[in-house]
Design an enzyme around this catalytic site. Structure first.
Site, PDB file in Angstrom:
ATOM      1  N   THR B 146      35.445  59.269 -35.794  1.00  0.00           N
ATOM      2  CA  THR B 146      34.270  60.144 -35.605  1.00  0.00           C
ATOM      3  C   THR B 146      33.067  59.219 -35.376  1.00  0.00           C
ATOM      4  O   THR B 146      32.844  58.781 -34.256  1.00  0.00           O
ATOM      5  CB  THR B 146      34.039  61.074 -36.817  1.00  0.00           C
ATOM      6  OG1 THR B 146      33.979  60.304 -38.007  1.00  0.00           O
ATOM      7  CG2 THR B 146      35.138  62.108 -36.915  1.00  0.00           C
ATOM      8  N   LYS B 179      40.456  56.501 -40.738  1.00  0.00           N
ATOM      9  CA  LYS B 179      39.125  56.731 -40.183  1.00  0.00           C
ATOM     10  C   LYS B 179      38.206  57.109 -41.336  1.00  0.00           C
ATOM     11  O   LYS B 179      38.653  57.649 -42.350  1.00  0.00           O
ATOM     12  CB  LYS B 179      39.126  57.809 -39.106  1.00  0.00           C
ATOM     13  CG  LYS B 179      39.406  59.225 -39.543  1.00  0.00           C
ATOM     14  CD  LYS B 179      38.329  59.995 -40.231  1.00  0.00           C
ATOM     15  CE  LYS B 179      36.999  59.934 -39.494  1.00  0.00           C
ATOM     16  NZ  LYS B 179      35.961  60.728 -40.277  1.00  0.00           N
ATOM     17  N   THR B 190      35.432  60.678 -46.889  1.00  0.00           N
ATOM     18  CA  THR B 190      35.786  61.406 -45.676  1.00  0.00           C
ATOM     19  C   THR B 190      36.697  60.529 -44.924  1.00  0.00           C
ATOM     20  O   THR B 190      36.303  59.842 -44.006  1.00  0.00           O
ATOM     21  CB  THR B 190      34.629  61.668 -44.728  1.00  0.00           C
ATOM     22  OG1 THR B 190      33.747  62.530 -45.341  1.00  0.00           O
ATOM     23  CG2 THR B 190      35.102  62.333 -43.449  1.00  0.00           C
ATOM     24  N   GLU B 270      28.468  53.986 -42.227  1.00  0.00           N
ATOM     25  CA  GLU B 270      27.360  54.382 -41.358  1.00  0.00           C
ATOM     26  C   GLU B 270      26.068  53.659 -41.684  1.00  0.00           C
ATOM     27  O   GLU B 270      25.516  53.769 -42.768  1.00  0.00           O
ATOM     28  CB  GLU B 270      27.119  55.886 -41.483  1.00  0.00           C
ATOM     29  CG  GLU B 270      28.200  56.702 -40.792  1.00  0.00           C
ATOM     30  CD  GLU B 270      28.084  58.190 -41.081  1.00  0.00           C
ATOM     31  OE1 GLU B 270      27.340  58.561 -41.989  1.00  0.00           O
ATOM     32  OE2 GLU B 270      28.761  58.958 -40.371  1.00  0.00           O
ATOM     33  N   ASN B 389      22.598  60.206 -40.087  1.00  0.00           N
ATOM     34  CA  ASN B 389      22.980  61.432 -40.774  1.00  0.00           C
ATOM     35  C   ASN B 389      21.959  62.556 -40.667  1.00  0.00           C
ATOM     36  O   ASN B 389      22.218  63.669 -41.107  1.00  0.00           O
ATOM     37  CB  ASN B 389      23.312  61.123 -42.231  1.00  0.00           C
ATOM     38  CG  ASN B 389      24.646  60.416 -42.329  1.00  0.00           C
ATOM     39  OD1 ASN B 389      25.668  60.986 -41.955  1.00  0.00           O
ATOM     40  ND2 ASN B 389      24.631  59.181 -42.752  1.00  0.00           N
ATOM     41  N   SER B 394      23.197  67.588 -34.600  1.00  0.00           N
ATOM     42  CA  SER B 394      22.254  68.121 -33.616  1.00  0.00           C
ATOM     43  C   SER B 394      22.693  67.763 -32.200  1.00  0.00           C
ATOM     44  O   SER B 394      23.589  66.988 -31.990  1.00  0.00           O
ATOM     45  CB  SER B 394      20.845  67.590 -33.893  1.00  0.00           C
ATOM     46  OG  SER B 394      20.516  67.840 -35.237  1.00  0.00           O
TER      47      SER B 394
END
Lengths: 394, 394
Positions: B146, B179, B190, B270, B389, B394
């Site tokens: 992702t 992942k 996640t 991230e 994040n 969006s």
């Protein structure tokens, strides 16, 4: 306003040189009596700063004649030497004011792990005492700021209906000041709060009112999930109004001042661009509601989404799902700014209907499990927060 | 490498059109036998995605013949329709491969709260099946990404000492893919992880090895404190090597692959600029050590400080102080990158000695309360994390 709104109190705020930038950094609040009853609530952190350890002992006596507060250094994790410094500060205040050090509370805020510059702080106590005034509350509130962008004060008056004081004004008053902008989380936040009242209330009743008030106000402000070593909330009563209010009315006034100050802390939280009201409804009990509210308030991913004005209700559900509260996943409902974007655990109304442009954000989490509720306040997570907190001690 | 390193497995990864940007988004992993034993560990979140609910049921049977995974949508909080979609996906895989749907595990990752585009996913299953290959492991690992910037795979070989297989190579192999880049926190992150082995191991032993491995690896990766609705870790055994390894040796191989993949998740978290190893030592018990490690790993203020290369040990102590672990505040010691900046709960060696320039940061918290320990991995908190994040959906 502030700590001198109530009769029987004087205060001062000066620049003692503790902060290298020359900003005000030392505040003194004195209870001129006739009574000196007091109560205090302190951080739940097991690593307590020296002034917290000292003041907890002072408050056990139920009387406080003065509070000395400094910004520019937390005096936390400073070992026996740090405790000696707190003790010496209280002794200096006692000496200057002619009180006993056992009735002098001390509070400090700033960086953890460094000793205070006592060569500047102790002379500052004398200078602050010389400036004590019944109008000094604002200066005291300014002197306790750290990363706060504004100083915070609040006042509630009581007893005006039928029992007005001799001067025709309020029969009694509760006022106060607060500082805090980061490390805000239950138990309490990095906050120093001094509340004063001229009501004539004994220490035990002050204690009950203060604990009830902080439980639903400061304890439910969770800006960043980080609990401080220095949190201190004090309530001092001078009895100067000569009025002994109804306990319930007095407790409500204390709660209202705490609520007002707590909201100001959220509004000024470090780097925040949103003030988020997390309201949990239809919980099986208040503990469930608070647990769910805190879990939502602490979810970094959700806080980032709110910053991006993204009504990401999936992250609300993911946060609820980590709690032990009573609920069925397929009965959960979530509204963001009045739009029920999640119904029965799945997508509800169109998320594009949610208007996120404003600073105030209201999240309602409906657990569909009972009739209890709670509100927890938090902020969004922003690049400014990261910047401010990665540079603070450098 | 990846899920096809072990004999008896084929895999594929394709772009089915689930992601609007056309990137690969559908992976298929098939156990060609002769055995089809399997075990699984899933998120502890009570709000579980449809594929988690489905796959938990599948795994109860102890046999899995295929796993279908998609990125581009989590199929979480999607109600009865979402579950029907997961069911239909498993049925399509079963139909194409000639297996039973009751042996097809499903895993999904992406945004919560939106339905999957089944008109693209179902035809994709047929196309993926047509591309199944014993060399397809890398493509499968790429298709489950992702926000991951790189795909993650790991392989450990076992039994090479004296019991080499007929082809002269490793007697047996454990390989896998993972992942995960955000919403990484215990229980699990996640993450979607598929491990495969050609060892001949029954389901109960696979389960024991997998639970033991995840408890000290994936469960101790806490990038951002947010627990996902979709976490899935599967271990499939084909028995194709014909070797039944010693249980301890096999469990250690599974642990090593999980540890390797977990470290890769931290390395790719991230927006992170630092990989932080939080090591708790001299705890009274392992539970205490893990509680303290997680509290430190989740402290936003500390994570900001590390980002700013500030060895702010006071925030480490403040985090320790919020736990229920056994310790005395004035006996705590903290080292950052080898410098004992905190000794006996107060300042220790000069913080200016700490070199924070590198990506790896090592924090040691010495509780001085016993002989147990634990390691928790986390990342710094950065403006890039906030940006990524706040813009994700969006």
């Amino acid at each position: 306003m502030s700590v001198t709104a109530a009769k029987g109190f004087t205060a001062a705020g000066i620049a003692a040189g503790i902060k290298e930038n020359g900003n005000p950094d030392l505040a003194l609040v004195v209870n001129e009596g006739p009574r000196r009853a007091a109560a205090g609530v302190f951080t739940a952190n097991r690593v307590k700063a020296a002034p917290v350890v000292w003041s907890e002992q002072v408050l056990k006596g139920g009387e406080v004649s003065a509070v000395v507060l400094n910004s520019g250094g937390a005096n936390a994790c400073t070992g026996p030497r740090g405790f000696q410094d707190t003790h010496a500060t209280a002794e200096r205040v006692a000496e200057v004011l002619g009180h006993s050090a056992a009735e002098v509370a001390v509070a400090s805020t700033g960086l953890i792990g460094t000793l205070l510059p006592m060569d500047k702080l102790l002379p500052g106590v004398g200078r602050a005492a010389a400036e004590l005034s019944a109008h000094g509350g604002e200066k005291a509130a300014i002197a306790i700021k750290t990363t706060d962008t504004v100083h915070k004060t609040a006042v509630v008056t009581g007893g005006t209906a039928g029992t007005a004081g001799a001067d025709g004004g309020a029969a009694w008053t509760v006022g106060g000041m607060a500082k805090g902008a980061g490390m805000l989380a239950p138990g309490l936040a990095t906050m120093l709060v001094v509340l004063t009242t001229d009501a004539d209330v004994p220490a035990a009743e002050l204690d009950a009112a203060l604990r009830a008030a902080t439980r639903t106000t400061f304890d439910r402000v969770d800006s960043d999930g980080a609990m401080s070593t220095n949190d201190t909330v004090l309530l001092l009563a001078s009895g100067a109004s000569g009025v002994r209010p109804e306990p319930a009315e007095f407790a409500e006034a204390v709660r209202a001042v705490c609520d007002d100050l707590g909201r100001q802390l959220v509004a000024d939280a470090e780097g925040a661009s949103k003030e988020i009201k997390v309201e949990v409804v239809n919980a099986a009990g208040e503990d469930d509601a608070v647990e769910v509210g805190r879990s939502i308030a602490r979810n970094n991913l959700l806080k980032c989404a709110i910053h991006g004005e993204d009504p990401n209700w999936g992250r609300v559900l993911a946060a609820i799902g980590t709690t032990s509260a009573a609920f069925e996943p397929d009965r959960l409902n979530v509204a963001i700014n009045g739009v029920w974007v999640c119904k029965n655990g799945s997508f509800g109304e169109d998320r594009d209907l949610v208007d996120m442009r404003y600073r105030q954000v209201h999240i309602v989490a409906d657990l569909a499990a009972g009739e209890a509720g709670a509100v927890v306040w938090t902020n969004d997570l922003t690049a400014d927060y990261v910047h401010e907190n990665s540079a603070y001690s450098s």
